[in-house]
Design a protein around this motif. Structure first.
Motif, PDB file in Angstrom:
ATOM      1  N   PRO A   1       4.606 -19.134  11.460  1.00 22.24           N
ATOM      2  CA  PRO A   1       4.012 -18.244  10.767  1.00 22.24           C
ATOM      3  C   PRO A   1       4.048 -17.022  11.521  1.00 22.24           C
ATOM      4  N   ARG A   2       4.275 -15.966  10.669  1.00 24.62           N
ATOM      5  CA  ARG A   2       4.460 -14.569  11.303  1.00 24.62           C
ATOM      6  C   ARG A   2       3.532 -13.519  10.316  1.00 24.62           C
ATOM      7  N   GLU A   3       3.066 -12.356  10.891  1.00 26.27           N
ATOM      8  CA  GLU A   3       2.538 -11.517  10.519  1.00 26.27           C
ATOM      9  C   GLU A   3       3.530 -10.057  10.435  1.00 26.27           C
ATOM     10  N   ILE A   4       3.894  -9.983   9.176  1.00 27.44           N
ATOM     11  CA  ILE A   4       4.814  -8.722   8.946  1.00 27.44           C
ATOM     12  C   ILE A   4       4.180  -7.447   8.593  1.00 27.44           C
ATOM     13  N   ILE A   5       4.559  -6.361   8.972  1.00 28.94           N
ATOM     14  CA  ILE A   5       4.159  -5.042   8.882  1.00 28.94           C
ATOM     15  C   ILE A   5       5.369  -4.137   8.788  1.00 28.94           C
ATOM     16  N   VAL A   6       5.468  -3.562   7.365  1.00 28.73           N
ATOM     17  CA  VAL A   6       6.650  -2.559   7.408  1.00 28.73           C
ATOM     18  C   VAL A   6       6.014  -1.353   6.811  1.00 28.73           C
ATOM     19  N   PRO A   7       6.270  -0.154   7.558  1.00 26.88           N
ATOM     20  CA  PRO A   7       6.079   1.081   6.994  1.00 26.88           C
ATOM     21  C   PRO A   7       6.739   1.394   5.822  1.00 26.88           C
ATOM     22  N   ILE A   8       6.091   2.028   4.810  1.00 27.74           N
ATOM     23  CA  ILE A   8       6.903   2.171   3.474  1.00 27.74           C
ATOM     24  C   ILE A   8       8.265   2.871   3.874  1.00 27.74           C
ATOM     25  N   ASP A   9       8.156   4.071   4.557  1.00 26.83           N
ATOM     26  CA  ASP A   9       9.239   4.904   4.886  1.00 26.83           C
ATOM     27  C   ASP A   9      10.530   4.262   5.429  1.00 26.83           C
ATOM     28  N   ARG A  10      10.296   2.976   5.871  1.00 31.87           N
ATOM     29  CA  ARG A  10      11.375   2.283   6.379  1.00 31.87           C
ATOM     30  C   ARG A  10      11.910   1.146   5.191  1.00 31.87           C
ATOM     31  N   VAL A  11      11.388   1.177   4.209  1.00 29.81           N
ATOM     32  CA  VAL A  11      11.937   0.052   3.116  1.00 29.81           C
ATOM     33  C   VAL A  11      13.258   1.119   2.518  1.00 29.81           C
ATOM     34  N   ILE A  12      14.330   0.416   2.579  1.00 30.46           N
ATOM     35  CA  ILE A  12      15.508   1.228   2.197  1.00 30.46           C
ATOM     36  C   ILE A  12      16.131   0.558   0.846  1.00 30.46           C
ATOM     37  N   ALA A  13      15.626  -0.512   0.167  1.00 32.04           N
ATOM     38  CA  ALA A  13      15.924  -1.055  -1.116  1.00 32.04           C
ATOM     39  C   ALA A  13      14.772  -2.034  -1.402  1.00 32.04           C
ATOM     40  N   ILE A  14      14.675  -2.225  -2.609  1.00 28.67           N
ATOM     41  CA  ILE A  14      13.923  -3.517  -3.435  1.00 28.67           C
ATOM     42  C   ILE A  14      14.803  -3.862  -4.573  1.00 28.67           C
ATOM     43  N   TYR A  15      15.018  -5.302  -4.561  1.00 23.97           N
ATOM     44  CA  TYR A  15      15.854  -5.622  -5.561  1.00 23.97           C
ATOM     45  C   TYR A  15      15.733  -7.150  -5.958  1.00 23.97           C
TER      46      TYR A  15
ATOM     47  N   GLY B   1       0.945  -1.132   0.023  1.00 23.76           N
ATOM     48  CA  GLY B   1       0.124  -0.218   0.023  1.00 23.76           C
ATOM     49  C   GLY B   1       0.987   1.029  -0.055  1.00 23.76           C
ATOM     50  N   ASN B   2       0.556   2.489  -0.052  1.00 22.61           N
ATOM     51  CA  ASN B   2       0.824   3.494   0.074  1.00 22.61           C
ATOM     52  C   ASN B   2       1.766   3.965   1.568  1.00 22.61           C
ATOM     53  N   GLU B   3       1.123   3.256   2.438  1.00 22.19           N
ATOM     54  CA  GLU B   3       1.518   3.583   4.024  1.00 22.19           C
ATOM     55  C   GLU B   3       2.350   2.416   4.500  1.00 22.19           C
ATOM     56  N   PHE B   4       2.035   1.138   4.171  1.00 18.37           N
ATOM     57  CA  PHE B   4       2.752  -0.101   4.708  1.00 18.37           C
ATOM     58  C   PHE B   4       2.730  -1.012   3.697  1.00 18.37           C
ATOM     59  N   ILE B   5       3.612  -2.025   3.898  1.00 13.40           N
ATOM     60  CA  ILE B   5       3.767  -3.400   3.260  1.00 13.40           C
ATOM     61  C   ILE B   5       3.382  -4.281   4.292  1.00 13.40           C
ATOM     62  N   GLU B   6       2.376  -5.354   3.941  1.00 16.70           N
ATOM     63  CA  GLU B   6       1.936  -6.211   4.904  1.00 16.70           C
ATOM     64  C   GLU B   6       1.664  -7.594   4.312  1.00 16.70           C
ATOM     65  N   PHE B   7       2.197  -8.588   4.949  1.00 17.19           N
ATOM     66  CA  PHE B   7       1.849 -10.213   4.409  1.00 17.19           C
ATOM     67  C   PHE B   7       2.144 -11.158   5.538  1.00 17.19           C
ATOM     68  N   LYS B   8       1.947 -12.176   5.268  1.00 17.41           N
ATOM     69  CA  LYS B   8       2.319 -13.147   6.310  1.00 17.41           C
ATOM     70  C   LYS B   8       3.201 -14.155   5.708  1.00 17.41           C
ATOM     71  N   ALA B   9       4.178 -14.668   6.391  1.00 10.74           N
ATOM     72  CA  ALA B   9       5.180 -15.371   6.088  1.00 10.74           C
ATOM     73  C   ALA B   9       5.563 -16.376   7.186  1.00 10.74           C
ATOM     74  N   ARG B  10       6.120 -17.505   6.763  1.00 10.95           N
ATOM     75  CA  ARG B  10       7.007 -18.472   7.675  1.00 10.95           C
ATOM     76  C   ARG B  10       8.271 -18.106   7.921  1.00 10.95           C
ATOM     77  N   PHE B  11       8.746 -18.036   8.930  1.00 15.09           N
ATOM     78  CA  PHE B  11      10.063 -17.970   9.484  1.00 15.09           C
ATOM     79  C   PHE B  11      10.558 -19.170  10.250  1.00 15.09           C
ATOM     80  N   GLY B  12      11.418 -20.029  10.046  1.00 15.12           N
ATOM     81  CA  GLY B  12      11.873 -21.263  10.631  1.00 15.12           C
ATOM     82  C   GLY B  12      10.621 -21.994  10.842  1.00 15.12           C
ATOM     83  N   GLY B  13       9.531 -22.026   9.810  1.00 14.21           N
ATOM     84  CA  GLY B  13       8.223 -22.890   9.949  1.00 14.21           C
ATOM     85  C   GLY B  13       7.448 -21.981  11.088  1.00 14.21           C
TER      86      GLY B  13
END
Length: 154
Positions: free
Chosen positions: A79-93, A65-77
């Motif tokens: 499940p976690r909910e991830i929420i990242v404010p867009i202004d905290r993204v420092i790179a995409i590649y 979104g314009n304010e956040f990146i949100e998704f669910k993912a597994r870390f070491g099996g």
């Protein structure tokens, strides 16, 4: 709204590069400045940053979104909910070739975060200078792999 008050280009550029990765069968990774405003598994944060695999295979319910990146993912099996404010993204590649874009760290109202002295106000194209995958979903921090280093392309 005038030019000085216009919305940030960051979420639009992130979405565009995400789509470019998907269209070219590449794996999109986002590097995130992991401060208190970011909801990520802290055990995977290294040097105040975390790199997340945001491909459709690694995530569930991804929203950029314009304010956040949100998704669910597994870390070491787990499940976690991830929420990242867009202004905290420092790179995409792209993991496979390192092509993408880096963004300067934006200053928060508290003044706690600052952009590096040599960081320009505009995003930069980046490419990987090392091979290897960063920690991410279903990997362990002690896996011995090195994170790709990013370098500015002017």
């Amino acid at each position: 709204m005038n030019a000085l008050e216009s919305a940030s280009t960051r979420p639009y550029l992130i979405r565009a590069l995400y789509e470019w990765c998907a269209d070219n069968a590449l794996t999109p990774y986002v590097a995130v400045h992991a401060d208190d405003s970011v909801q990520v598994p802290r055990e995977y944060v290294q040097n105040g940053e975390i790199v997340l695999n945001v491909s459709t295979e690694a995530t569930s319910g991804l929203t950029i979104g314009n304010e956040f990146i949100e998704f669910k993912a597994r870390f070491g099996g787990v499940p976690r909910e991830i929420i990242v404010p867009i202004d905290r993204v420092i790179a995409i590649y792209a993991r496979e070739n390192g092509q993408g874009m880096a963004f300067p760290l934006q200053v928060r109202a508290s003044g706690a975060d600052e952009a590096p002295a040599d960081a320009p106000g505009a995003p930069s194209l980046v490419e990987s200078t090392e091979a290897g995958d960063p920690p991410g979903p279903d990997s362990t921090p002690a896996n011995g792999r090195k994170r790709p280093a990013l370098k500015r392309i002017k």
